[in-house]
Design a protein around this motif. Structure first.
Motif, PDB file in Angstrom:
ATOM      1  N   GLN A  12     -14.516 -43.491  16.746  1.00 22.68           N
ATOM      2  CA  GLN A  12     -14.562 -42.502  17.939  1.00 22.68           C
ATOM      3  C   GLN A  12     -14.799 -41.050  17.338  1.00 22.68           C
ATOM      4  OE1 GLN A  12     -11.080 -42.604  20.420  1.00 22.68           O
ATOM      5  NE2 GLN A  12     -12.113 -41.332  22.084  1.00 22.68           N
ATOM      6  N   VAL A  13     -15.661 -40.370  18.159  1.00 18.65           N
ATOM      7  CA  VAL A  13     -15.948 -39.232  17.597  1.00 18.65           C
ATOM      8  C   VAL A  13     -14.717 -38.349  18.280  1.00 18.65           C
ATOM      9  CG1 VAL A  13     -17.660 -36.981  17.807  1.00 18.65           C
ATOM     10  CG2 VAL A  13     -18.393 -39.308  17.559  1.00 18.65           C
ATOM     11  N   PRO A  14     -14.030 -37.203  17.333  1.00 19.17           N
ATOM     12  CA  PRO A  14     -13.108 -36.467  17.769  1.00 19.17           C
ATOM     13  C   PRO A  14     -13.536 -35.576  18.810  1.00 19.17           C
ATOM     14  CG  PRO A  14     -13.414 -35.873  15.547  1.00 19.17           C
ATOM     15  CD  PRO A  14     -14.188 -37.273  15.792  1.00 19.17           C
ATOM     16  N   GLU A  15     -12.724 -34.917  19.394  1.00 13.98           N
ATOM     17  CA  GLU A  15     -12.857 -33.805  20.560  1.00 13.98           C
ATOM     18  C   GLU A  15     -13.599 -32.828  20.000  1.00 13.98           C
ATOM     19  OE1 GLU A  15     -10.661 -31.179  23.865  1.00 13.98           O
ATOM     20  OE2 GLU A  15      -9.582 -32.402  22.304  1.00 13.98           O
ATOM     21  N   CYS A  16     -13.593 -32.370  18.695  1.00 22.03           N
ATOM     22  CA  CYS A  16     -14.338 -31.151  18.267  1.00 22.03           C
ATOM     23  C   CYS A  16     -15.634 -31.326  17.933  1.00 22.03           C
ATOM     24  CB  CYS A  16     -13.464 -30.668  16.829  1.00 22.03           C
ATOM     25  SG  CYS A  16     -13.730 -31.737  15.462  1.00 22.03           S
ATOM     26  N   LEU A  17     -16.073 -32.819  17.945  1.00 15.92           N
ATOM     27  CA  LEU A  17     -17.629 -33.203  17.610  1.00 15.92           C
ATOM     28  C   LEU A  17     -18.144 -33.584  18.904  1.00 15.92           C
ATOM     29  CD1 LEU A  17     -16.980 -35.077  14.316  1.00 15.92           C
ATOM     30  CD2 LEU A  17     -17.711 -32.615  14.513  1.00 15.92           C
ATOM     31  N   GLN A  18     -17.627 -33.870  20.026  1.00 17.03           N
ATOM     32  CA  GLN A  18     -18.129 -34.325  21.168  1.00 17.03           C
ATOM     33  C   GLN A  18     -19.241 -33.847  21.770  1.00 17.03           C
ATOM     34  OE1 GLN A  18     -15.020 -35.175  24.021  1.00 17.03           O
ATOM     35  NE2 GLN A  18     -14.018 -36.874  22.624  1.00 17.03           N
ATOM     36  N   ASP A  19     -19.533 -32.517  21.397  1.00 16.27           N
ATOM     37  CA  ASP A  19     -20.678 -31.725  21.662  1.00 16.27           C
ATOM     38  C   ASP A  19     -21.527 -31.497  20.970  1.00 16.27           C
ATOM     39  OD1 ASP A  19     -19.473 -31.523  24.415  1.00 16.27           O
ATOM     40  OD2 ASP A  19     -18.529 -29.467  23.759  1.00 16.27           O
ATOM     41  N   THR A  20     -21.496 -32.086  19.865  1.00 13.21           N
ATOM     42  CA  THR A  20     -22.576 -32.121  18.715  1.00 13.21           C
ATOM     43  C   THR A  20     -23.224 -33.416  18.584  1.00 13.21           C
ATOM     44  OG1 THR A  20     -20.798 -30.857  17.123  1.00 13.21           O
ATOM     45  CG2 THR A  20     -22.557 -31.900  15.793  1.00 13.21           C
ATOM     46  N   PRO A  21     -24.745 -33.114  18.394  1.00 18.70           N
ATOM     47  CA  PRO A  21     -25.759 -34.113  18.377  1.00 18.70           C
ATOM     48  C   PRO A  21     -25.261 -35.170  17.479  1.00 18.70           C
ATOM     49  CG  PRO A  21     -26.800 -32.054  18.567  1.00 18.70           C
ATOM     50  CD  PRO A  21     -25.438 -31.862  18.225  1.00 18.70           C
ATOM     51  N   ASP A  22     -25.560 -36.558  17.898  1.00 17.37           N
ATOM     52  CA  ASP A  22     -25.192 -37.491  16.595  1.00 17.37           C
ATOM     53  C   ASP A  22     -25.764 -37.422  15.333  1.00 17.37           C
ATOM     54  OD1 ASP A  22     -24.602 -40.048  19.420  1.00 17.37           O
ATOM     55  OD2 ASP A  22     -23.284 -38.576  18.523  1.00 17.37           O
ATOM     56  N   ALA A  23     -27.008 -36.991  15.728  1.00 21.37           N
ATOM     57  CA  ALA A  23     -27.714 -36.811  14.396  1.00 21.37           C
ATOM     58  C   ALA A  23     -26.919 -35.885  13.209  1.00 21.37           C
ATOM     59  CB  ALA A  23     -29.285 -36.123  14.435  1.00 21.37           C
ATOM     60  N   LEU A  24     -26.549 -34.806  13.757  1.00 20.26           N
ATOM     61  CA  LEU A  24     -25.672 -34.051  12.968  1.00 20.26           C
ATOM     62  C   LEU A  24     -24.518 -34.643  12.147  1.00 20.26           C
ATOM     63  CD1 LEU A  24     -25.790 -30.466  14.751  1.00 20.26           C
ATOM     64  CD2 LEU A  24     -27.291 -31.332  12.738  1.00 20.26           C
ATOM     65  N   VAL A  25     -23.777 -35.428  13.225  1.00 19.20           N
ATOM     66  CA  VAL A  25     -22.761 -36.094  12.532  1.00 19.20           C
ATOM     67  C   VAL A  25     -22.942 -36.975  11.225  1.00 19.20           C
ATOM     68  CG1 VAL A  25     -20.754 -37.681  13.046  1.00 19.20           C
ATOM     69  CG2 VAL A  25     -21.513 -35.967  14.766  1.00 19.20           C
ATOM     70  N   ASP A  26     -24.078 -37.655  11.147  1.00 18.30           N
ATOM     71  CA  ASP A  26     -24.460 -38.635  10.093  1.00 18.30           C
ATOM     72  C   ASP A  26     -25.218 -37.783   8.979  1.00 18.30           C
ATOM     73  OD1 ASP A  26     -25.276 -41.296  12.211  1.00 18.30           O
ATOM     74  OD2 ASP A  26     -23.324 -40.737  11.498  1.00 18.30           O
ATOM     75  N   ASP A 149      -3.365 -19.533  10.413  1.00 16.06           N
ATOM     76  CA  ASP A 149      -2.945 -20.594  11.168  1.00 16.06           C
ATOM     77  C   ASP A 149      -4.018 -21.377  11.995  1.00 16.06           C
ATOM     78  OD1 ASP A 149      -0.650 -19.684   9.929  1.00 16.06           O
ATOM     79  OD2 ASP A 149       0.346 -18.850  11.737  1.00 16.06           O
ATOM     80  N   ASP A 150      -4.714 -20.763  12.651  1.00 11.83           N
ATOM     81  CA  ASP A 150      -5.858 -21.325  13.214  1.00 11.83           C
ATOM     82  C   ASP A 150      -6.505 -22.313  12.398  1.00 11.83           C
ATOM     83  OD1 ASP A 150      -5.193 -20.341  15.860  1.00 11.83           O
ATOM     84  OD2 ASP A 150      -6.713 -18.764  15.763  1.00 11.83           O
ATOM     85  N   TYR A 151      -7.090 -21.806  11.283  1.00  9.85           N
ATOM     86  CA  TYR A 151      -7.890 -22.480  10.361  1.00  9.85           C
ATOM     87  C   TYR A 151      -7.142 -23.706   9.794  1.00  9.85           C
ATOM     88  CZ  TYR A 151     -10.159 -23.803   5.912  1.00  9.85           C
ATOM     89  OH  TYR A 151     -10.961 -24.270   4.944  1.00  9.85           O
ATOM     90  N   LEU A 152      -5.858 -23.624   9.492  1.00 11.71           N
ATOM     91  CA  LEU A 152      -5.000 -24.820   9.015  1.00 11.71           C
ATOM     92  C   LEU A 152      -4.835 -25.975  10.093  1.00 11.71           C
ATOM     93  CD1 LEU A 152      -2.016 -23.294   6.503  1.00 11.71           C
ATOM     94  CD2 LEU A 152      -4.483 -24.481   6.090  1.00 11.71           C
ATOM     95  N   THR A 157      -5.416 -30.930  12.304  1.00 11.87           N
ATOM     96  CA  THR A 157      -5.330 -31.798  13.753  1.00 11.87           C
ATOM     97  C   THR A 157      -6.624 -32.303  14.055  1.00 11.87           C
ATOM     98  OG1 THR A 157      -5.636 -29.684  15.120  1.00 11.87           O
ATOM     99  CG2 THR A 157      -3.442 -30.310  14.360  1.00 11.87           C
ATOM    100  N   GLU A 158      -7.725 -31.623  13.542  1.00 12.51           N
ATOM    101  CA  GLU A 158      -9.327 -31.786  13.973  1.00 12.51           C
ATOM    102  C   GLU A 158      -9.933 -32.531  12.849  1.00 12.51           C
ATOM    103  OE1 GLU A 158     -10.648 -31.486  16.941  1.00 12.51           O
ATOM    104  OE2 GLU A 158      -9.527 -30.484  18.140  1.00 12.51           O
ATOM    105  N   LEU A 159      -9.943 -32.053  11.642  1.00 19.57           N
ATOM    106  CA  LEU A 159     -10.970 -32.450  10.513  1.00 19.57           C
ATOM    107  C   LEU A 159     -10.130 -33.811   9.912  1.00 19.57           C
ATOM    108  CD1 LEU A 159     -13.180 -32.320   8.784  1.00 19.57           C
ATOM    109  CD2 LEU A 159     -11.997 -30.684   7.329  1.00 19.57           C
ATOM    110  N   LYS A 160      -8.928 -33.454   9.470  1.00 17.54           N
ATOM    111  CA  LYS A 160      -8.329 -34.833   8.697  1.00 17.54           C
ATOM    112  C   LYS A 160      -8.267 -36.248   9.899  1.00 17.54           C
ATOM    113  CE  LYS A 160      -4.141 -36.400   6.186  1.00 17.54           C
ATOM    114  NZ  LYS A 160      -4.227 -37.750   7.010  1.00 17.54           N
ATOM    115  N   PRO A 161      -8.064 -36.195  10.968  1.00 21.27           N
ATOM    116  CA  PRO A 161      -8.209 -37.311  11.885  1.00 21.27           C
ATOM    117  C   PRO A 161      -9.549 -37.888  11.814  1.00 21.27           C
ATOM    118  CG  PRO A 161      -6.733 -35.622  12.960  1.00 21.27           C
ATOM    119  CD  PRO A 161      -7.183 -35.038  11.700  1.00 21.27           C
TER     120      PRO A 161
END
Length: 208
Positions: A12-26, A149-152, A157-161
């Motif tokens: 499942q694509v996490p929330e931070c990626l839901q507005d990103t075209p699938d082509a970019l995810v791959d 703190d925002d970066y970490l 909470t976004e990238l590692k999951p």
């Protein structure tokens, strides 16, 4: 080799990626919408035998644009992270791992990498003196207020999951590490101090 997409079932694509075209995810250069930090590229390297040795450990590396290709770096030098990691794994010197290279934010590098709680412990005069520093004449060193703190929070909470879901890796603390040089060393140490339950270790090179 640089990974172009994860193997196995689509996570499942996490929330931070839901507005990103699938082509970019791959793509190897994953451009993602990062909240609460600005967009940037991610470069994910996996060993040549991936996923035969799963589950892999994960090494998160800052200044990701400096890791693999000297032709793309500001000083025409690279860390050769992929070559070195591949040799260490092939020689049996380390257990198999993947690398998640996180590009720095360019002009935001200092505001994202300066440990925020340490900065906020400075006196107002000391903070003002830091904010007055210039990278070059007329170019501030800090693009705004320190927000490490925002970066970490994004990293944990976004990238590692996302990585844990999409790649054949271990999510365990003892299999998760962070590495950086210079300001990247500072934010690596800060990551370990702030999230000791997430990161099992930090490599802090040439730390300021």
């Amino acid at each position: 080799h640089k990974d172009h997409k994860g193997t196995g079932p689509q996570a499942q694509v996490p929330e931070c990626l839901q507005d990103t075209p699938d082509a970019l995810v791959d793509q190897a250069d994953l451009t993602v919408l990062l909240r609460p930090v600005p967009r940037r590229a991610l470069d994910i390297w996996v060993p040549g035998d991936y996923p035969a040795a799963a589950p892999y450990a994960v090494l998160y590396m800052h200044d990701g644009q400096m890791l693999y290709d000297a032709g793309l770096t500001w000083n025409r030098q690279e860390w050769r992270a992929d070559e070195v990691a591949g040799k260490l794994i092939a020689d049996g010197a380390v257990r198999p791992f993947i690398i998640v290279g996180i590009a720095n934010g360019g002009p935001d590098r200092h505001v994202e990498y300066f440990p925020q709680q340490a900065f906020e412990s400075l006196t107002p005069a000391q903070q003002a003196a830091q904010y007055a520093l210039e990278r070059d004449a007329g170019q501030p060193l800090y693009s705004g207020k320190v927000r490490a703190d925002d970066y970490l929070r994004f990293l944990v909470t976004e990238l590692k999951p996302y990585i844990d879901q999409r790649f054949r890796v271990s999510p365990r603390r003892e299999d998760t590490y962070v590495l950086g040089s210079s300001m990247g060393g500072l934010i690596s140490l800060y990551a370990l101090a702030e999230y000791p339950g997430v990161f099992g270790g930090a490599a802090c090179l040439s730390t300021h």
